[in-house]
Design a protein around this motif. Structure first.
Motif, PDB file in Angstrom:
ATOM      1  N   LEU A  60       0.782  -1.097   0.016  1.00  0.00           N
ATOM      2  CA  LEU A  60      -0.418   0.089  -0.215  1.00  0.00           C
ATOM      3  C   LEU A  60       0.469   0.845   0.117  1.00  0.00           C
ATOM      4  CD1 LEU A  60      -3.157  -0.886   2.288  1.00  0.00           C
ATOM      5  CD2 LEU A  60      -2.986  -0.458  -0.584  1.00  0.00           C
ATOM      6  N   ARG A  61       2.289   0.916   1.012  1.00  0.00           N
ATOM      7  CA  ARG A  61       2.666   2.956   0.334  1.00  0.00           C
ATOM      8  C   ARG A  61       3.223   2.341  -0.715  1.00  0.00           C
ATOM      9  NH1 ARG A  61       7.028   1.339   5.505  1.00  0.00           N
ATOM     10  NH2 ARG A  61       5.420   1.770   7.323  1.00  0.00           N
ATOM     11  N   ASP A  62       3.579   1.276  -1.728  1.00  0.00           N
ATOM     12  CA  ASP A  62       4.354   2.247  -2.576  1.00  0.00           C
ATOM     13  C   ASP A  62       3.418   2.306  -3.598  1.00  0.00           C
ATOM     14  OD1 ASP A  62       6.632   0.883  -1.854  1.00  0.00           O
ATOM     15  OD2 ASP A  62       7.033  -1.259  -2.539  1.00  0.00           O
ATOM     16  N   ILE A  63       2.102   1.593  -3.427  1.00  0.00           N
ATOM     17  CA  ILE A  63       1.375   2.328  -4.712  1.00  0.00           C
ATOM     18  C   ILE A  63       0.097   3.039  -4.631  1.00  0.00           C
ATOM     19  CG2 ILE A  63       0.956  -0.581  -5.326  1.00  0.00           C
ATOM     20  CD1 ILE A  63      -1.814  -0.403  -4.123  1.00  0.00           C
ATOM     21  N   ALA A  64       0.286   3.931  -3.090  1.00  0.00           N
ATOM     22  CA  ALA A  64       0.087   4.987  -2.702  1.00  0.00           C
ATOM     23  C   ALA A  64      -0.310   6.401  -3.451  1.00  0.00           C
ATOM     24  CB  ALA A  64       0.244   5.100  -1.417  1.00  0.00           C
ATOM     25  N   PRO A  65       1.129   6.439  -4.100  1.00  0.00           N
ATOM     26  CA  PRO A  65       1.259   7.743  -4.959  1.00  0.00           C
ATOM     27  C   PRO A  65       0.822   6.899  -6.519  1.00  0.00           C
ATOM     28  CG  PRO A  65       3.755   7.387  -4.342  1.00  0.00           C
ATOM     29  CD  PRO A  65       2.889   5.988  -3.472  1.00  0.00           C
ATOM     30  N   VAL A  86       2.819  14.027 -14.763  1.00  0.00           N
ATOM     31  CA  VAL A  86       1.901  13.624 -13.886  1.00  0.00           C
ATOM     32  C   VAL A  86       3.520  13.641 -13.130  1.00  0.00           C
ATOM     33  CG1 VAL A  86       0.155  13.659 -13.592  1.00  0.00           C
ATOM     34  CG2 VAL A  86       1.142  11.044 -13.962  1.00  0.00           C
ATOM     35  N   ALA A  87       3.971  12.842 -13.651  1.00  0.00           N
ATOM     36  CA  ALA A  87       5.084  12.206 -13.084  1.00  0.00           C
ATOM     37  C   ALA A  87       7.037  13.158 -13.073  1.00  0.00           C
ATOM     38  CB  ALA A  87       5.692  10.890 -13.593  1.00  0.00           C
ATOM     39  N   SER A  88       6.188  13.945 -13.392  1.00  0.00           N
ATOM     40  CA  SER A  88       7.231  15.007 -12.921  1.00  0.00           C
ATOM     41  C   SER A  88       7.494  16.180 -12.315  1.00  0.00           C
ATOM     42  CB  SER A  88       7.327  16.006 -15.039  1.00  0.00           C
ATOM     43  OG  SER A  88       6.551  16.703 -15.055  1.00  0.00           O
ATOM     44  N   ILE A  89       6.269  15.878 -11.881  1.00  0.00           N
ATOM     45  CA  ILE A  89       5.158  17.101 -11.448  1.00  0.00           C
ATOM     46  C   ILE A  89       5.866  16.749  -9.965  1.00  0.00           C
ATOM     47  CG2 ILE A  89       2.968  18.010 -10.354  1.00  0.00           C
ATOM     48  CD1 ILE A  89       2.183  18.433 -12.977  1.00  0.00           C
ATOM     49  N   VAL A  90       6.019  15.949  -9.648  1.00  0.00           N
ATOM     50  CA  VAL A  90       5.620  14.854  -8.388  1.00  0.00           C
ATOM     51  C   VAL A  90       7.120  15.287  -8.818  1.00  0.00           C
ATOM     52  CG1 VAL A  90       6.504  12.445  -7.490  1.00  0.00           C
ATOM     53  CG2 VAL A  90       4.456  12.707  -9.150  1.00  0.00           C
ATOM     54  N   PHE A 246       5.997  11.022  -1.743  1.00  0.00           N
ATOM     55  CA  PHE A 246       7.121  10.606  -1.854  1.00  0.00           C
ATOM     56  C   PHE A 246       7.999  10.691  -1.484  1.00  0.00           C
ATOM     57  CE2 PHE A 246      10.621   9.197  -4.783  1.00  0.00           C
ATOM     58  CZ  PHE A 246       9.840   8.153  -5.045  1.00  0.00           C
ATOM     59  N   THR A 247       8.429  12.372  -1.020  1.00  0.00           N
ATOM     60  CA  THR A 247       9.313  12.222  -0.813  1.00  0.00           C
ATOM     61  C   THR A 247       9.773  11.839   1.064  1.00  0.00           C
ATOM     62  OG1 THR A 247       9.536  14.808  -1.279  1.00  0.00           O
ATOM     63  CG2 THR A 247      10.713  14.727  -0.369  1.00  0.00           C
ATOM     64  N   LEU A 248       8.652  12.124   1.961  1.00  0.00           N
ATOM     65  CA  LEU A 248       8.675  11.934   3.396  1.00  0.00           C
ATOM     66  C   LEU A 248       8.767  10.394   3.377  1.00  0.00           C
ATOM     67  CD1 LEU A 248       6.041  13.840   4.478  1.00  0.00           C
ATOM     68  CD2 LEU A 248       8.373  14.758   4.709  1.00  0.00           C
ATOM     69  N   LEU A 249       8.307   9.800   2.286  1.00  0.00           N
ATOM     70  CA  LEU A 249       8.083   8.361   1.865  1.00  0.00           C
ATOM     71  C   LEU A 249      10.164   7.105   2.096  1.00  0.00           C
ATOM     72  CD1 LEU A 249       6.698   5.512   2.552  1.00  0.00           C
ATOM     73  CD2 LEU A 249       6.761   5.699   0.189  1.00  0.00           C
ATOM     74  N   GLY A 260       8.843   8.287 -14.515  1.00  0.00           N
ATOM     75  CA  GLY A 260       8.548   6.924 -15.569  1.00  0.00           C
ATOM     76  C   GLY A 260       6.715   6.211 -14.661  1.00  0.00           C
ATOM     77  N   MET A 261       6.901   6.732 -13.644  1.00  0.00           N
ATOM     78  CA  MET A 261       5.144   7.038 -13.302  1.00  0.00           C
ATOM     79  C   MET A 261       3.931   7.259 -13.794  1.00  0.00           C
ATOM     80  SD  MET A 261       3.957   8.109  -8.989  1.00  0.00           S
ATOM     81  CE  MET A 261       5.565   7.469  -8.652  1.00  0.00           C
ATOM     82  N   GLU A 262       4.310   8.021 -14.892  1.00  0.00           N
ATOM     83  CA  GLU A 262       2.849   8.216 -15.197  1.00  0.00           C
ATOM     84  C   GLU A 262       2.835   6.677 -16.131  1.00  0.00           C
ATOM     85  OE1 GLU A 262       6.986   8.871 -17.230  1.00  0.00           O
ATOM     86  OE2 GLU A 262       6.203   9.754 -16.127  1.00  0.00           O
ATOM     87  N   LEU A 263       3.437   5.952 -16.691  1.00  0.00           N
ATOM     88  CA  LEU A 263       3.307   5.081 -17.505  1.00  0.00           C
ATOM     89  C   LEU A 263       1.961   3.772 -17.185  1.00  0.00           C
ATOM     90  CD1 LEU A 263       6.345   4.677 -19.743  1.00  0.00           C
ATOM     91  CD2 LEU A 263       4.461   5.661 -20.219  1.00  0.00           C
ATOM     92  N   GLN A 264       2.815   3.969 -15.514  1.00  0.00           N
ATOM     93  CA  GLN A 264       2.095   2.888 -14.305  1.00  0.00           C
ATOM     94  C   GLN A 264       0.683   3.325 -13.842  1.00  0.00           C
ATOM     95  OE1 GLN A 264       5.807   3.290 -11.452  1.00  0.00           O
ATOM     96  NE2 GLN A 264       5.221   1.287 -11.440  1.00  0.00           N
ATOM     97  N   VAL A 265       0.362   4.852 -14.035  1.00  0.00           N
ATOM     98  CA  VAL A 265      -0.891   5.371 -13.786  1.00  0.00           C
ATOM     99  C   VAL A 265      -1.556   5.242 -14.297  1.00  0.00           C
ATOM    100  CG1 VAL A 265      -1.839   7.664 -13.094  1.00  0.00           C
ATOM    101  CG2 VAL A 265      -0.110   7.258 -11.988  1.00  0.00           C
TER     102      VAL A 265
END
Length: 353
Positions: A60-65, A86-90, A246-249, A260-265
């Motif tokens: 759940l921690r990994d997929i929360a973002p 979205v990933a670059s904004i993250v 993401f920064t705190l985690l 690359g997170m945008e592709l997962q989303v």
């Protein structure tokens, strides 16, 4: 164009003419939920330590973002648009969080500023798409590189790893007595808000209308440009919040965070039943899609499957999802056309004159 619009309208009317149990059970969303349950059952039976509370926590921690960003992404894709930035904004909000914290700004203010930066980035996307009139695919590919370049330029190749301990502990904490991370509380709140917005308000119905035909939606009185602009602003704000988490985690602010997170989303949203052509989708299917990808990846990692194979399996799931969606739409159009021809023949035989 008229035939396709008529077929789509007939599909929508016919779908709502069915009994409620058929509308909820005989859907792509229900199929994804059933597949998720099957994957969990198989994993519990065959993968060692999959039922460990620690496994649930890390999953759940990994997929929360991804869960967070998938909420506004669902609404955007329903309107036949897309947001690849979205990933670059993250990453940009992560860098802003780190730089402001390092300069002595209290962390709550740094986090709010990072979310504001994400909101401005989303508004910039929305302005180029709705006011200037550029296609969302081209715009967000460009801003993906722009925002990522700004993030890397601000921080370089270094990383900021010093953050207030009470905030990093909170990001990694669980709800007392459960293996569920605390981040699930804001996610559930946001999911309820987005679900009500999409499925139970005129604004949500306008999104489906825009996805089916933006011209028809405009003629019916919907402000298409303003609606899309609001969606991109929401996407930027939620992505900024995901960047702070993401920064705190990981206690790490870097310009290449969430690469690359945008592709997962997008894969999770499409797998969850949202049509890439717009006008169709439901939020519960998207949440199930994210959980399915995350659960499958976690089970395969515990079974010592390499990350390359996991990416291949995820890609195949996405391809099958898109192909099946297009195939079903084509079959529905053909079926509607066949029914129209049959009714025409029946009318001719009933009236020889």
């Amino acid at each position: 164009m008229t035939a396709l619009t008529d077929a789509a309208t007939a599909r929508v009317y016919k779908a709502h003419a069915k009994p409620a149990w058929r509308r909820f059970l005989l859907t792509r969303e229900a199929a994804i939920i059933a597949l998720l349950i099957l994957v969990v059952v198989v994993a519990l039976a065959s993968v060692r330590n999959f039922d460990s509370p620690l496994t649930v926590t890390y999953l759940l921690r990994d997929i929360a973002p991804i869960l967070l960003i998938a909420l506004p992404m669902t609404l955007i894709i329903i309107t036949e648009e897309i947001d690849l930035s979205v990933a670059s904004i993250v990453g940009l909000s992560s860098v802003m969080t780190g730089l402001l914290t390092q300069s002595g700004v209290p962390f709550p203010l740094a986090a709010l500023a990072a979310i504001a930066v994400g909101t401005v980035a989303g508004a910039f996307n929305g302005f180029l798409i709705t006011v200037v009139g550029l296609p969302s695919l081209a715009v967000t590919i460009g801003t993906l590189a722009l925002f990522r370049g700004i993030a890397v330029g601000l921080l370089g190749t270094t990383a900021i790893t010093e953050f207030p301990e009470e905030w990093t502990d909170l990001a990694k904490a669980n709800i007392p007595g459960t293996p569920i991370p605390v981040i699930m509380i804001p996610f559930v709140i946001l999911a309820i808000i987005f679900a009500v917005l999409l499925h139970f308000t005129p604004f949500g119905r306008s999104l489906y209308a825009i996805g089916l035909s933006k011209e028809a939606a405009g003629f019916s009185g919907i402000d298409v440009g303003r609606t899309k602009f609001q969606l991109f602003v929401l996407s930027g704000a939620v992505s900024g919040f995901a960047g702070v988490y993401f920064t705190l985690l990981y206690s790490n602010a870097r310009g290449d965070n969430a690469m690359g997170m945008e592709l997962q989303v997008i894969a999770a949203v499409l797998l969850g039943g949202v049509s890439i052509f717009g006008g169709r989708g439901a939020l519960h299917g998207v949440i199930a899609g994210v959980l399915l990808i995350g659960t499958l990846g976690s089970a395969l990692r515990l079974a010592s499957v390499s990350s390359d194979i996991i990416n291949v399996i995820t890609g195949l799931l996405l391809i099958v999802s898109v192909i099946s969606s297009s195939l079903l739409a084509w079959l529905q159009v053909r079926r509607a056309a066949a029914i129209g021809k049959k009714k025409g023949r029946s009318a001719e035989s009933a009236d020889p004159a």
